[in-house]
Design a protein around this motif. Structure first.
Motif, PDB file in Angstrom:
ATOM      1  N   ASP A 149       0.839  -1.199   0.000  1.00 12.00           N
ATOM      2  CA  ASP A 149       0.000   0.000   0.000  1.00 12.00           C
ATOM      3  C   ASP A 149       0.873   1.247   0.000  1.00 12.00           C
ATOM      4  N   SER A 150       1.374   1.604  -1.180  1.00  7.84           N
ATOM      5  CA  SER A 150       2.164   2.823  -1.345  1.00  7.84           C
ATOM      6  C   SER A 150       1.423   3.779  -2.274  1.00  7.84           C
ATOM      7  N   GLU A 151       1.713   5.048  -2.164  1.00  8.53           N
ATOM      8  CA  GLU A 151       1.066   6.032  -3.044  1.00  8.53           C
ATOM      9  C   GLU A 151       1.386   5.753  -4.502  1.00  8.53           C
ATOM     10  N   ALA A 152       2.633   5.366  -4.766  1.00  7.34           N
ATOM     11  CA  ALA A 152       3.029   5.109  -6.153  1.00  7.34           C
ATOM     12  C   ALA A 152       2.242   3.940  -6.743  1.00  7.34           C
ATOM     13  N   ASN A 153       2.118   2.847  -5.996  1.00  6.13           N
ATOM     14  CA  ASN A 153       1.375   1.684  -6.490  1.00  6.13           C
ATOM     15  C   ASN A 153      -0.108   1.992  -6.654  1.00  6.13           C
ATOM     16  N   ALA A 154      -0.674   2.671  -5.656  1.00  4.96           N
ATOM     17  CA  ALA A 154      -2.095   2.995  -5.733  1.00  4.96           C
ATOM     18  C   ALA A 154      -2.380   3.940  -6.891  1.00  4.96           C
ATOM     19  N   GLY A 155      -1.483   4.915  -7.115  1.00  5.32           N
ATOM     20  CA  GLY A 155      -1.689   5.870  -8.194  1.00  5.32           C
ATOM     21  C   GLY A 155      -1.573   5.248  -9.567  1.00  5.32           C
ATOM     22  N   ARG A 159      -6.928   0.500  -7.072  1.00  2.00           N
ATOM     23  CA  ARG A 159      -7.449  -0.434  -6.085  1.00  2.00           C
ATOM     24  C   ARG A 159      -8.810  -0.955  -6.544  1.00  2.00           C
ATOM     25  N   PRO A 172      -3.571  -2.032  -3.250  1.00  3.27           N
ATOM     26  CA  PRO A 172      -3.612  -1.852  -4.714  1.00  3.27           C
ATOM     27  C   PRO A 172      -3.413  -3.218  -5.373  1.00  3.27           C
ATOM     28  N   ARG A 342       7.288  -1.529  -3.806  1.00  2.11           N
ATOM     29  CA  ARG A 342       6.482  -0.362  -3.466  1.00  2.11           C
ATOM     30  C   ARG A 342       6.450   0.670  -4.589  1.00  2.11           C
ATOM     31  N   HIS A 343       7.042   0.314  -5.742  1.00  4.56           N
ATOM     32  CA  HIS A 343       7.079   1.223  -6.890  1.00  4.56           C
ATOM     33  C   HIS A 343       6.650   0.445  -8.122  1.00  4.56           C
TER      34      HIS A 343
END
Length: 412
Positions: A149-155, A159, A172, A342-343
């Motif tokens: 659950d990282s911002e990069a993966n979610a963006g 999800r 995500p 995470r990326h």
């Protein structure tokens, strides 16, 4: 004074040049890895503790030992060389942060190229269970992988919504479409995409790997006029389940109980550009209970080349792709497995590493089955996985233990 990672033996080799992973090195020899790394422009301009070849093998090792921390995987790759006195000098195990940065430098492209170079169908004419009347049985399907659950993966990947439509999932997810050789469970084409990409779109990107002499199986979720047109244009034959509400006019009844029909594009209301198909219908279910009606369409129009009863039985070979995906996600990865990366670039790199390791395991099983003239399905994937893990750790004279994972400064 040279850095620990640059210590050489009396022959002038670097410590990292001696790294091997048993079965994985057999499937992906150093010469091939070096060629791929050079072709992708990842050759180092200076000597590093983690040269690109080592990082490729590290990614494969972490996908074989999914429950181990970064530094334990690095020890697995190298410590045995010192213990077996095959190396004079010391080699410092890189930190989690250093490994994360090395993975970022490598990126997904070398793994993508390595997959394209190595991952092909492996069944030979004598492989039991891999063929139907001279056609290689393959299947298409899709799955998802849970991501950190990282911002990069979610963006980038997005999800899924929850089952009740309240909020979104904790993780995500990446969508992965694959082509699998049914008789061996070998994945020979894959596409990694954001969750918003429809499964049929991701699958269409794989069709360049289809060819004449294959018979492609697919479930009703893949029934789409344009997708059918694209798949059949490769020269491969198709046998797909179709939705029960599809309109299939009977153009000609055939002796085996099947019939010829036509399918049309959803926007083609005038029906001026049809595709001729043969339809096989049958029911499954307990006597006196609820029965399920199956409707299959195929490019094989001659019933003598694929009789209706045989086609009905053959379609259920499609479940072999479900078994292959279960091997990858549940057994190789572990129940409830969440990827490490995470990326987004690291996610694609890791998924390709997972598929490469699975290919190496399944290719090994195919060779073992051929030696005793049996169906590869008769061999246990779980036992093979355990044997390979023991072989790798035995080679390195090291038994992996769980460690406390650190958060890399440059996560991937």
């Amino acid at each position: 004074m040279p850095r620990p990672g640059q210590v050489k033996s009396s022959t002038g080799e670097r410590f990292s040049d001696r790294i091997a992973l048993g079965v994985l090195t057999r499937a992906f020899p150093p010469e091939l890895v070096d060629e791929v790394v050079a072709g992708c422009g990842r050759v180092e301009q200076r000597r590093r503790l983690l040269p690109a070849r080592v990082v490729v093998y590290f990614v494969l090792a972490m996908c074989l030992f999914s429950g181990q921390g970064y530094e334990e995987v690095a020890r697995l790759l190298t410590q045995g060389l010192e213990r077996e006195r095959r190396w004079v000098g010391t080699w410092r195990v890189p930190t989690t942060g250093a490994i994360g940065r090395a993975r970022l430098r490598l990126g997904p492209e070398p793994l993508r190229v390595l997959f394209a170079r190595v991952c092909r169908p492996v069944a030979v004419p004598g492989t039991v269970g891999a063929w139907y009347r001279g056609r290689r049985l393959v299947a298409v399907d899709g799955t998802t992988f849970d991501l950190p659950d990282s911002e990069a993966n979610a963006g980038f990947f997005g999800r899924p919504g929850t089952s009740r439509g309240q909020g979104r999932s904790a993780y995500p997810q990446a969508r992965v479409a694959v082509l699998v050789e049914c008789g061996t469970h070998v994945v020979f084409a894959a596409d990694v995409a954001p969750l918003a990409v429809r499964e049929t779109i991701a699958a269409r990107r794989l069709f360049a790997s289809l060819e004449p002499g294959m018979l492609l199986l697919a479930d009703r979720g893949f029934h789409d006029f344009e997708l059918w047109r694209a798949a059949s244009a490769t020269g491969a034959d198709l046998l797909w389940r179709i939705k029960g509400n599809a309109v299939l006019p009977v153009l000609a009844s055939l002796p085996d109980g099947s019939y010829l029909s036509e399918i049309f594009a959803g926007h083609d209301r005038r029906r001026v550009d049809p595709i001729r198909v043969r339809v096989v219908e049958y029911t499954l279910g307990p006597g006196g209970g609820e029965e399920i009606v199956y409707r299959l369409i195929t490019t094989v129009h001659d019933p003598s080349a694929a009789p209706a009863a045989e086609s009905a039985a053959l379609y259920h070979e499609r479940w072999e792709i479900e078994t292959a995906l279960d091997e990858i996600k549940t057994h190789q990865g572990g129940p409830g497995h969440v990827l490490r990366s995470r990326h987004p670039a690291g996610v694609e790199q890791e998924i390709l590493g997972v598929l490469l390791v699975h290919h190496a395991l399944r290719d090994l099983m195919h060779h073992a089955a051929r030696d005793v003239d049996c169906d590869p399905d008769r061999l246990s994937f779980i036992r093979t996985l355990r044997v390979v893990r023991r072989h790798v750790t035995g080679q390195a004279a090291f038994s992996p233990l769980p460690t406390r994972r650190r958060t890399p400064r440059h996560p991937v």
